[in-house]
Motif scaffolding. Sequence first.
Motif, PDB file in Angstrom:
ATOM      1  N   LYS A 238       0.828  -1.204   0.000  1.00 13.87           N
ATOM      2  CA  LYS A 238       0.000   0.000   0.000  1.00 13.87           C
ATOM      3  C   LYS A 238       0.862   1.254   0.000  1.00 13.87           C
ATOM      4  O   LYS A 238       0.545   2.236  -0.676  1.00 13.87           O
ATOM      5  CB  LYS A 238      -0.943  -0.009   1.209  1.00 13.87           C
ATOM      6  CG  LYS A 238      -2.046  -1.047   1.114  1.00 13.87           C
ATOM      7  CD  LYS A 238      -3.087  -0.893   2.204  1.00 13.87           C
ATOM      8  CE  LYS A 238      -2.528  -1.218   3.569  1.00 13.87           C
ATOM      9  NZ  LYS A 238      -3.583  -1.183   4.618  1.00 13.87           N
ATOM     10  N   ARG A 239       1.955   1.222   0.763  1.00 13.23           N
ATOM     11  CA  ARG A 239       2.850   2.378   0.780  1.00 13.23           C
ATOM     12  C   ARG A 239       3.470   2.595  -0.597  1.00 13.23           C
ATOM     13  O   ARG A 239       3.591   3.727  -1.061  1.00 13.23           O
ATOM     14  CB  ARG A 239       3.928   2.164   1.837  1.00 13.23           C
ATOM     15  CG  ARG A 239       4.872   3.338   2.023  1.00 13.23           C
ATOM     16  CD  ARG A 239       5.763   3.127   3.226  1.00 13.23           C
ATOM     17  NE  ARG A 239       5.018   3.274   4.461  1.00 13.23           N
ATOM     18  CZ  ARG A 239       4.874   4.438   5.108  1.00 13.23           C
ATOM     19  NH1 ARG A 239       5.439   5.529   4.629  1.00 13.23           N
ATOM     20  NH2 ARG A 239       4.184   4.494   6.225  1.00 13.23           N
ATOM     21  N   GLN A 240       3.864   1.503  -1.247  1.00 11.27           N
ATOM     22  CA  GLN A 240       4.421   1.624  -2.592  1.00 11.27           C
ATOM     23  C   GLN A 240       3.388   2.170  -3.580  1.00 11.27           C
ATOM     24  O   GLN A 240       3.725   2.961  -4.475  1.00 11.27           O
ATOM     25  CB  GLN A 240       4.919   0.260  -3.070  1.00 11.27           C
ATOM     26  CG  GLN A 240       5.478   0.266  -4.487  1.00 11.27           C
ATOM     27  CD  GLN A 240       6.033  -1.082  -4.893  1.00 11.27           C
ATOM     28  OE1 GLN A 240       7.195  -1.379  -4.650  1.00 11.27           O
ATOM     29  NE2 GLN A 240       5.209  -1.922  -5.499  1.00 11.27           N
ATOM     30  N   LYS A 244      -3.839   4.482   1.409  1.00 13.76           N
ATOM     31  CA  LYS A 244      -3.975   4.155   2.821  1.00 13.76           C
ATOM     32  C   LYS A 244      -4.632   2.796   3.018  1.00 13.76           C
ATOM     33  O   LYS A 244      -4.265   2.027   3.913  1.00 13.76           O
ATOM     34  CB  LYS A 244      -4.798   5.231   3.533  1.00 13.76           C
ATOM     35  CG  LYS A 244      -4.980   4.996   5.043  1.00 13.76           C
ATOM     36  CD  LYS A 244      -5.755   6.148   5.666  1.00 13.76           C
ATOM     37  CE  LYS A 244      -5.891   5.947   7.175  1.00 13.76           C
ATOM     38  NZ  LYS A 244      -6.732   4.773   7.510  1.00 13.76           N
ATOM     39  N   ASP A 245      -5.658   2.502   2.187  1.00 17.26           N
ATOM     40  CA  ASP A 245      -6.391   1.239   2.258  1.00 17.26           C
ATOM     41  C   ASP A 245      -6.336   0.555   0.906  1.00 17.26           C
ATOM     42  O   ASP A 245      -6.193   1.197  -0.138  1.00 17.26           O
ATOM     43  CB  ASP A 245      -7.843   1.476   2.659  1.00 17.26           C
ATOM     44  CG  ASP A 245      -7.978   2.091   4.043  1.00 17.26           C
ATOM     45  OD1 ASP A 245      -7.280   1.627   4.954  1.00 17.26           O
ATOM     46  OD2 ASP A 245      -8.776   3.033   4.204  1.00 17.26           O
ATOM     47  N   SER A 246      -6.523  -0.762   0.926  1.00 17.81           N
ATOM     48  CA  SER A 246      -6.495  -1.512  -0.328  1.00 17.81           C
ATOM     49  C   SER A 246      -7.756  -1.303  -1.152  1.00 17.81           C
ATOM     50  O   SER A 246      -7.773  -1.558  -2.351  1.00 17.81           O
ATOM     51  CB  SER A 246      -6.315  -3.004  -0.053  1.00 17.81           C
ATOM     52  OG  SER A 246      -7.431  -3.525   0.662  1.00 17.81           O
ATOM     53  N   GLY A 247      -8.837  -0.862  -0.502  1.00 16.63           N
ATOM     54  CA  GLY A 247     -10.099  -0.631  -1.191  1.00 16.63           C
ATOM     55  C   GLY A 247     -11.082   0.083  -0.293  1.00 16.63           C
ATOM     56  O   GLY A 247     -10.720   0.563   0.792  1.00 16.63           O
ATOM     57  N   VAL A 248     -12.328   0.146  -0.731  1.00 18.48           N
ATOM     58  CA  VAL A 248     -13.368   0.859   0.026  1.00 18.48           C
ATOM     59  C   VAL A 248     -14.610  -0.007   0.211  1.00 18.48           C
ATOM     60  O   VAL A 248     -15.674   0.507   0.578  1.00 18.48           O
ATOM     61  CB  VAL A 248     -13.745   2.188  -0.678  1.00 18.48           C
ATOM     62  CG1 VAL A 248     -12.564   3.138  -0.690  1.00 18.48           C
ATOM     63  CG2 VAL A 248     -14.235   1.926  -2.111  1.00 18.48           C
ATOM     64  N   LEU A 249     -14.484  -1.297  -0.031  1.00 20.15           N
ATOM     65  CA  LEU A 249     -15.655  -2.169  -0.017  1.00 20.15           C
ATOM     66  C   LEU A 249     -16.271  -2.305   1.369  1.00 20.15           C
ATOM     67  O   LEU A 249     -17.494  -2.445   1.502  1.00 20.15           O
ATOM     68  CB  LEU A 249     -15.271  -3.551  -0.557  1.00 20.15           C
ATOM     69  CG  LEU A 249     -16.403  -4.564  -0.740  1.00 20.15           C
ATOM     70  CD1 LEU A 249     -17.413  -4.039  -1.759  1.00 20.15           C
ATOM     71  CD2 LEU A 249     -15.845  -5.909  -1.198  1.00 20.15           C
ATOM     72  N   LEU A 250     -15.444  -2.260   2.413  1.00 23.01           N
ATOM     73  CA  LEU A 250     -15.909  -2.484   3.780  1.00 23.01           C
ATOM     74  C   LEU A 250     -15.890  -1.164   4.546  1.00 23.01           C
ATOM     75  O   LEU A 250     -14.801  -0.699   4.929  1.00 23.01           O
ATOM     76  CB  LEU A 250     -15.029  -3.528   4.486  1.00 23.01           C
ATOM     77  CG  LEU A 250     -14.887  -4.869   3.764  1.00 23.01           C
ATOM     78  CD1 LEU A 250     -13.886  -5.763   4.492  1.00 23.01           C
ATOM     79  CD2 LEU A 250     -16.252  -5.554   3.653  1.00 23.01           C
TER      80      LEU A 250
END
Length: 276
Positions: A238-240, A244-250
Motif C-alpha cells: 500500500k505504501r508503494q 492508505k487502504d487496499s479498497g473501500v468495499l468495507l
Amino acid sequence: MLKTRLITAFVMLVVFLGALFWLPSRAWAVFAGVLVIPAAWEWGKLIKLRPATCGLYVVLVGAVCASLAAWEQGGNQTLRDEVQIAVYICASLFWLLVVPLWLWRSWLPRSRWLGAVTGLVVLVPTWLALVELRNLGPWLLLMLMSVAWISDSAAYFAGRRFGRRKLAPSISPGKTWEGAAGAVLAVSAYAVLWSYAWQQYFPPALASIRFGSAGMLLLLWLLTAIGIYGDLFESALKRQAGVKDSGVLLPGHGGVLDRIDAITAVLPVAALAYLL
C-alpha cells in the motif's frame, strides 16, 4: 467512524459464521471465492494494473480457484493430495523465506507481471486453505483464523499502551516491538487453552508425539510471526502504491485485503501443518 467500523465488523462476523457452520461444502467453496475475488481486484489496483487488465486478473484468479475446485471433485486422490501439498509448500516458502527477505532488503515487486504472480501465490493458496481446513472441520478453521485475530488485537492494544520501539517504521509506523510481544503473549495463552481443551484439533503429526503441546505452542508462535509478516507485506504494498487502504468495499475497514492480510499468510502454512 468507530460506529461504522463496529457495525461492519458485526455484520461480517455474522455472515462469516453463518456461512462457516451452515453452508454445504460446495457452497462454502463459492463463499470463499467471494472473499478472494474482491481481494484479487484490490491486488490488481495495488500493483497498478489498468482497469481492464485488473478485470482479467480477477478472472485469472477465479479460474485457477475454479480449476482446483474441479480437480478436487475427481481424479486420483493421491495426486490431488500431492497438488495440495505442493501449493501449500510454495506459499509457505514464500512467507517464510521470500517475504522476510524482501522486507529486510526494502524490496517489493515493481514489475506488473511479478506482482501478478505474487498475487497468485498469496490469494490462491488462501482460497484452497479456506476450503480444505473447513473440510477438516469448521471449528478447526475458526480456531486457526482466531490466531491471526487474537494476535492482531493484542498487538494493537499492547502497542497503544506500551509501544515505544518501532517494529518497521518505514513500512508501518504504528507497529511496535511491544505490540509484537503482546501478540506473542496473547497467542501463548491461547495455545495453553488449546492444549488443555482442544487436543483433538492438534495436527496429526503433533498429536502423535510426546511433546504435542510444546509443538502446538511453537506452531502458533510461527503462525503469529507469519501473520505479522503478512500484515507488514500488505502495508508495504500500500505504501508503494501510495494508498492508505487496499479498497473501500468495507465501510470503516477499507478493503478486503486489509481484513485478510494476516490470514493470507497464516492459513496456507497451517494447512500444510495439518496435511503433512
